[in-house]
Design an enzyme around this catalytic site. Sequence first.
Site, PDB file in Angstrom:
ATOM      1  N   ASP A  96      -5.009 -45.411 -72.567  1.00  0.00           N
ATOM      2  CA  ASP A  96      -4.831 -45.277 -71.117  1.00  0.00           C
ATOM      3  C   ASP A  96      -3.501 -45.932 -70.763  1.00  0.00           C
ATOM      4  OD1 ASP A  96      -5.304 -44.901 -68.419  1.00  0.00           O
ATOM      5  OD2 ASP A  96      -6.733 -46.533 -68.240  1.00  0.00           O
ATOM      6  N   PHE A 145     -11.309 -40.323 -64.837  1.00  0.00           N
ATOM      7  CA  PHE A 145     -12.182 -41.267 -65.530  1.00  0.00           C
ATOM      8  C   PHE A 145     -13.257 -40.484 -66.265  1.00  0.00           C
ATOM      9  CE2 PHE A 145     -15.510 -44.370 -66.216  1.00  0.00           C
ATOM     10  CZ  PHE A 145     -14.775 -45.462 -66.644  1.00  0.00           C
ATOM     11  N   VAL A 146     -13.241 -40.595 -67.590  1.00  0.00           N
ATOM     12  CA  VAL A 146     -14.142 -39.782 -68.400  1.00  0.00           C
ATOM     13  C   VAL A 146     -15.202 -40.638 -69.093  1.00  0.00           C
ATOM     14  CG1 VAL A 146     -12.466 -37.932 -68.800  1.00  0.00           C
ATOM     15  CG2 VAL A 146     -12.541 -39.892 -70.365  1.00  0.00           C
ATOM     16  N   ASP A 152     -17.984 -45.219 -71.842  1.00  0.00           N
ATOM     17  CA  ASP A 152     -19.049 -45.579 -70.909  1.00  0.00           C
ATOM     18  C   ASP A 152     -18.579 -45.679 -69.470  1.00  0.00           C
ATOM     19  OD1 ASP A 152     -17.513 -48.044 -71.360  1.00  0.00           O
ATOM     20  OD2 ASP A 152     -19.090 -49.008 -70.200  1.00  0.00           O
ATOM     21  N   ARG A 158     -22.548 -43.410 -73.081  1.00  0.00           N
ATOM     22  CA  ARG A 158     -21.854 -43.376 -74.377  1.00  0.00           C
ATOM     23  C   ARG A 158     -22.462 -42.351 -75.317  1.00  0.00           C
ATOM     24  NH1 ARG A 158     -18.506 -47.975 -74.626  1.00  0.00           N
ATOM     25  NH2 ARG A 158     -19.364 -49.872 -73.722  1.00  0.00           N
TER      26      ARG A 158
HETATM   27  P1  5GP Z   1      -5.802 -49.342 -72.115  1.00  0.00           P
HETATM   28  O1  5GP Z   1      -5.715 -50.734 -72.649  1.00  0.00           O
HETATM   29  O2  5GP Z   1      -5.121 -48.290 -72.954  1.00  0.00           O
HETATM   30  O3  5GP Z   1      -5.417 -49.248 -70.673  1.00  0.00           O
HETATM   31  O4  5GP Z   1      -7.338 -49.037 -72.016  1.00  0.00           O
HETATM   32  C1  5GP Z   1      -8.074 -48.652 -73.074  1.00  0.00           C
HETATM   33  C2  5GP Z   1      -9.514 -48.970 -72.792  1.00  0.00           C
HETATM   34  O5  5GP Z   1      -9.850 -48.783 -71.408  1.00  0.00           O
HETATM   35  C3  5GP Z   1     -10.391 -48.022 -73.559  1.00  0.00           C
HETATM   36  O6  5GP Z   1     -10.739 -48.557 -74.823  1.00  0.00           O
HETATM   37  C4  5GP Z   1     -11.575 -47.852 -72.646  1.00  0.00           C
HETATM   38  O7  5GP Z   1     -12.529 -48.841 -72.928  1.00  0.00           O
HETATM   39  C5  5GP Z   1     -11.053 -48.080 -71.249  1.00  0.00           C
HETATM   40  N1  5GP Z   1     -10.767 -46.810 -70.519  1.00  0.00           N
HETATM   41  C6  5GP Z   1      -9.569 -46.330 -70.141  1.00  0.00           C
HETATM   42  N2  5GP Z   1      -9.693 -45.143 -69.518  1.00  0.00           N
HETATM   43  C7  5GP Z   1     -11.013 -44.855 -69.510  1.00  0.00           C
HETATM   44  C8  5GP Z   1     -11.777 -43.735 -69.021  1.00  0.00           C
HETATM   45  O8  5GP Z   1     -11.300 -42.731 -68.465  1.00  0.00           O
HETATM   46  N3  5GP Z   1     -13.123 -43.802 -69.205  1.00  0.00           N
HETATM   47  C9  5GP Z   1     -13.729 -44.867 -69.811  1.00  0.00           C
HETATM   48  N4  5GP Z   1     -15.038 -44.811 -69.943  1.00  0.00           N
HETATM   49  N5  5GP Z   1     -13.039 -45.931 -70.296  1.00  0.00           N
HETATM   50  C10 5GP Z   1     -11.690 -45.917 -70.151  1.00  0.00           C
END
Ligand code: 5GP
Length: 177
Positions: A96, A145-146, A152, A158
């Site tokens: 993300d 947001f998926v 989850d 999940r």
């Molecule tokens: P980052 O550190 O890249 O911003 O975030 C990664 C983490 O954020 C992922 O491992 C996940 O746990 C959570 N995350 C980011 N986007 C989403 C989303 O669209 N859905 C869900 N369920 N978790 C997300």
Amino acid sequence: MKVLIREEEIHEGISKLAQQLHQHYGDSPLTVVAIMTGSLVMLADLIRRLEMPVRISLIAASSYRGGMTSGEIEIDDSRMLDIRGRDVLLIDDIFDTGKTLVEVTARLRKLKPKSIKTAVFLNKRGKSTVNESPDYSVFDIPNAFVVGYGLDYQDLYRNLPYVGVLEESDLKQHSPH
Ligand code: 5GP
Ligand code: MG
């Protein structure tokens, strides 16, 4: 729930990733480090398609504290295998902002592996705040947001075999009572 990626597409995507990994690593042993809990389902599906000797190690990182807003990243690597001199593939559910993968990669580098590559199930286009990007991603998705296939919302969903986008009606608070 609106379905974004169907179960069959997911299985094709994971098989394609396994092929790419075979091309890159050949028969060399691989240590797969999976970031819990989101990459659990991907881990289980991917390793059963890998034919080289595989070791599995789990690491915990949390940034999203149950809901939809990003917080600080906490890493628990207390149960890591020894990865010194090993080829390591770090996997996560979704890229993300990219902070999780960058921070966990930095932590693993200190353990002196021979190489580290990263593979994510989903790559959210355009949201990254870091320069790095994953070496492999199974699907690119838009900024929504998926949930499902390991991902989850408040620790639920999940177990869905597909990836869905939550709709208004799914967003009510889930209480245990
Ligand atoms: P980052 O550190 O890249 O911003 O975030 C990664 C983490 O954020 C992922 O491992 C996940 O746990 C959570 N995350 C980011 N986007 C989403 C989303 O669209 N859905 C869900 N369920 N978790 C997300
Ligand atoms: Mg996660």
